[in-house]
Scaffold this active site. Structure first.
Site, PDB file in Angstrom:
ATOM      1  N   ARG A   1       0.804  -1.223   0.000  1.00 14.45           N
ATOM      2  CA  ARG A   1       0.000   0.000   0.000  1.00 14.45           C
ATOM      3  C   ARG A   1       0.839   1.276   0.000  1.00 14.45           C
ATOM      4  O   ARG A   1       0.610   2.193  -0.793  1.00 14.45           O
ATOM      5  CB  ARG A   1      -0.916   0.055   1.239  1.00 14.45           C
ATOM      6  CG  ARG A   1      -2.235  -0.614   1.047  1.00 14.45           C
ATOM      7  CD  ARG A   1      -2.707  -1.167   2.363  1.00 14.45           C
ATOM      8  NE  ARG A   1      -1.808  -2.229   2.760  1.00 14.45           N
ATOM      9  CZ  ARG A   1      -1.985  -3.498   2.431  1.00 14.45           C
ATOM     10  NH1 ARG A   1      -3.036  -3.870   1.782  1.00 14.45           N
ATOM     11  NH2 ARG A   1      -1.097  -4.419   2.785  1.00 14.45           N
ATOM     12  N   THR A   2       1.800   1.358   0.910  1.00 14.11           N
ATOM     13  CA  THR A   2       2.524   2.622   1.048  1.00 14.11           C
ATOM     14  C   THR A   2       3.305   2.930  -0.227  1.00 14.11           C
ATOM     15  O   THR A   2       3.222   4.038  -0.760  1.00 14.11           O
ATOM     16  CB  THR A   2       3.458   2.582   2.277  1.00 14.11           C
ATOM     17  OG1 THR A   2       2.684   2.187   3.408  1.00 14.11           O
ATOM     18  CG2 THR A   2       4.076   3.938   2.541  1.00 14.11           C
TER      19      THR A   2
ATOM     20  N   LYS B   1      25.900  -4.017  -2.694  1.00 18.13           N
ATOM     21  CA  LYS B   1      27.366  -3.912  -2.816  1.00 18.13           C
ATOM     22  C   LYS B   1      27.959  -3.207  -1.604  1.00 18.13           C
ATOM     23  O   LYS B   1      29.161  -2.936  -1.564  1.00 18.13           O
ATOM     24  CB  LYS B   1      27.725  -3.110  -4.077  1.00 18.13           C
ATOM     25  CG  LYS B   1      27.212  -3.696  -5.365  1.00 18.13           C
ATOM     26  CD  LYS B   1      27.674  -2.809  -6.531  1.00 18.13           C
ATOM     27  CE  LYS B   1      26.999  -3.161  -7.842  1.00 18.13           C
ATOM     28  NZ  LYS B   1      27.173  -2.107  -8.835  1.00 18.13           N
TER      29      LYS B   1
ATOM     30  N   ARG C   1      11.470   3.938   3.182  1.00 14.82           N
ATOM     31  CA  ARG C   1      11.108   2.983   4.239  1.00 14.82           C
ATOM     32  C   ARG C   1      12.338   2.137   4.515  1.00 14.82           C
ATOM     33  O   ARG C   1      12.964   1.627   3.583  1.00 14.82           O
ATOM     34  CB  ARG C   1       9.948   2.092   3.807  1.00 14.82           C
ATOM     35  CG  ARG C   1       9.741   0.940   4.768  1.00 14.82           C
ATOM     36  CD  ARG C   1       8.507   0.130   4.486  1.00 14.82           C
ATOM     37  NE  ARG C   1       7.309   0.875   4.848  1.00 14.82           N
ATOM     38  CZ  ARG C   1       6.091   0.354   4.814  1.00 14.82           C
ATOM     39  NH1 ARG C   1       5.922  -0.912   4.442  1.00 14.82           N
ATOM     40  NH2 ARG C   1       5.034   1.080   5.141  1.00 14.82           N
TER      41      ARG C   1
ATOM     42  N   HIS D   1       5.463   6.105  11.427  1.00 16.36           N
ATOM     43  CA  HIS D   1       4.906   5.969  10.071  1.00 16.36           C
ATOM     44  C   HIS D   1       3.942   7.155   9.907  1.00 16.36           C
ATOM     45  O   HIS D   1       2.721   6.998   9.919  1.00 16.36           O
ATOM     46  CB  HIS D   1       4.186   4.623   9.963  1.00 16.36           C
ATOM     47  CG  HIS D   1       3.834   4.180   8.577  1.00 16.36           C
ATOM     48  ND1 HIS D   1       3.887   5.024   7.477  1.00 16.36           N
ATOM     49  CD2 HIS D   1       3.401   2.980   8.106  1.00 16.36           C
ATOM     50  CE1 HIS D   1       3.518   4.323   6.406  1.00 16.36           C
ATOM     51  NE2 HIS D   1       3.212   3.100   6.763  1.00 16.36           N
TER      52      HIS D   1
HETATM   53  C1  NCD Z   1       1.966  -1.063   8.205  1.00 17.61           C
HETATM   54  C2  NCD Z   1       3.461  -0.829   8.285  1.00 17.61           C
HETATM   55  O1  NCD Z   1       4.191  -1.102   7.334  1.00 17.61           O
HETATM   56  O2  NCD Z   1       3.861  -0.374   9.340  1.00 17.61           O
HETATM   57  N1  NCD Z   1       1.494  -1.242   6.901  1.00 17.61           N
HETATM   58  C3  NCD Z   1       1.241  -0.142   6.123  1.00 17.61           C
HETATM   59  O3  NCD Z   1       2.087   0.695   5.903  1.00 17.61           O
HETATM   60  N2  NCD Z   1      -0.004  -0.011   5.659  1.00 17.61           N
HETATM   61  C4  NCD Z   1       1.459  -2.061   9.155  1.00 17.61           C
HETATM   62  C5  NCD Z   1       1.979  -3.464   9.160  1.00 17.61           C
HETATM   63  O4  NCD Z   1       2.879  -3.830   8.394  1.00 17.61           O
HETATM   64  O5  NCD Z   1       1.462  -4.248   9.942  1.00 17.61           O
END
Ligand code: NCD
Length: 325
Positions: A74-75, A103, A124, A152
């Site tokens: 999703r993100t 590397k 991320r 997040h």
């Molecule tokens: C979450 C995350 O990556 O922290 N997912 C997301 O970004 N929608 C929650 C999760 O992974 O459980």
């Protein structure tokens, strides 16, 4: 943290005093009520634009580097969709094993590389503080898309947007967060964001997965009340928002511990029968077993709306940071 004005296209900027222009988005601590209202309003506009026209050419000529060192559906795809719908383009790096990271390239060097090609970087990474590190080295704006068990922030914004959309306002709500409150970065950010509003918190988790002290300290310092509990049945009838999380298997060092707690909470029709008529069930997704598919069609289930709202919020953030909203 240091809040410097990053290098953006000043000639093209026409909304430079929005409070976001040229800024990194690293933590929800950066947002006050004025900024939150602003982003929620822009997200509303983005929603209308997408529904009517599919998109708008606000960020034509801009490039986003989407750098994901951890899995994401999703993100990462909503940031990409957001940039594309605003007329910009994306360098997607979802498989860092195929990049020079394998590397041995350091995070600062990777970030310096990407900023020579892109106007903004989304990152991320499994380490707490990694997005702040990237931002320190980058002359271009950096957006935190999850730094390990830390924060997040863009998820918390889309969560807030979904709460307002579902329940009208945030003030006076009783918000229960359930599941892995220790390792779940979404609940860390959402809690720290909701202290901007008069809400009550209930933190429901197994003892080994309680909300970390630094987050509880923020709640305390803001003068909010909270309860901690191990049982979801006791309080389900009182809550307006039930925010459910996945037990974060990948953060456990001892998988026997994970097995003990993994299926502790399951939201099913039986539990929902005891919940208020006007409330919402949220989940950042992915879900494992903690929400039964049998409640997906319950109008109180808000997790698929949350997912869609992520794109509008990320469109709003990209446009605001690049000086176009
Ligand atoms: C979450 C995350 O990556 O922290 N997912 C997301 O970004 N929608 C929650 C999760 O992974 O459980």
């Amino acid at each position: 943290m240091e809040r410097k004005l990053k290098e953006v296209d000043a000639m093209a900027a026409n909304h430079m005093d929005n409070g976001f222009y040229g800024q990194d988005i690293i933590s929800v601590g950066q947002f006050d009520r004025t900024k939150l209202d602003y982003i929620l309003n822009v997200a509303d506009e983005m929603k209308v634009v997408v529904e009517r026209f599919g998109g708008v050419n606000l960020l034509q000529g801009k490039i986003l580097a989407n750098l994901f060192y951890e899995p994401s559906t999703r993100t990462s795809s909503s940031f990409m969709a957001a940039m594309l719908r605003l007329g910009g383009q994306v360098i997607p790096i979802n498989n860092v094993q195929y990049s020079s990271v394998t590397k041995g390239e350091s995070l600062p060097d990777t970030v310096r590389t990407l900023e020579s090609y892109a106007d903004i970087i989304v990152i991320r990474h499994p380490e707490v503080g990694s997005a702040a590190t990237a931002a320190r080295y980058a002359g271009k704006p950096v957006i935190n898309a999850g730094d390990g068990v830390g924060e997040h922030p863009t998820q918390a914004l889309l969560d807030l947007y979904t709460i307002v959309e579902g329940l009208g306002e945030v003030g006076g709500l009783k918000v229960a967060m359930v599941g892995d409150l220790k390792f779940g970065r979404t609940v860390h950010s959402l809690t720290k964001l909701l202290v901007n509003y008069p809400v009550e918190f209930i933190f429901v988790s197994p003892d080994i997965l309680r909300m970390p002290k630094d987050v509880l300290d923020v709640v305390d310092a803001s003068g909010h009340l909270y309860e901690e509990s191990e049982d979801v049945h006791d309080m389900i009838g009182d809550v307006d928002v039930l925010y459910v999380t996945r037990v974060q298997k990948e953060r456990f060092t001892d998988l026997a511990e994970y097995d003990q707690v993994k299926d502790r909470y399951v939201v099913d029709p039986e539990l929902m029968a005891r919940a208020k008529e006007r409330m919402i069930v949220m989940h950042p997704l992915p879900r494992v077993n903690e929400i039964s598919y049998a409640i997906d069609n319950d109008p109180r289930a808000a997790y698929f709306r949350q997912m869609r709202n992520g794109m509008y919020i990320r469109m709003a953030l990209l446009a605001a940071v690049l000086g176009k909203a």
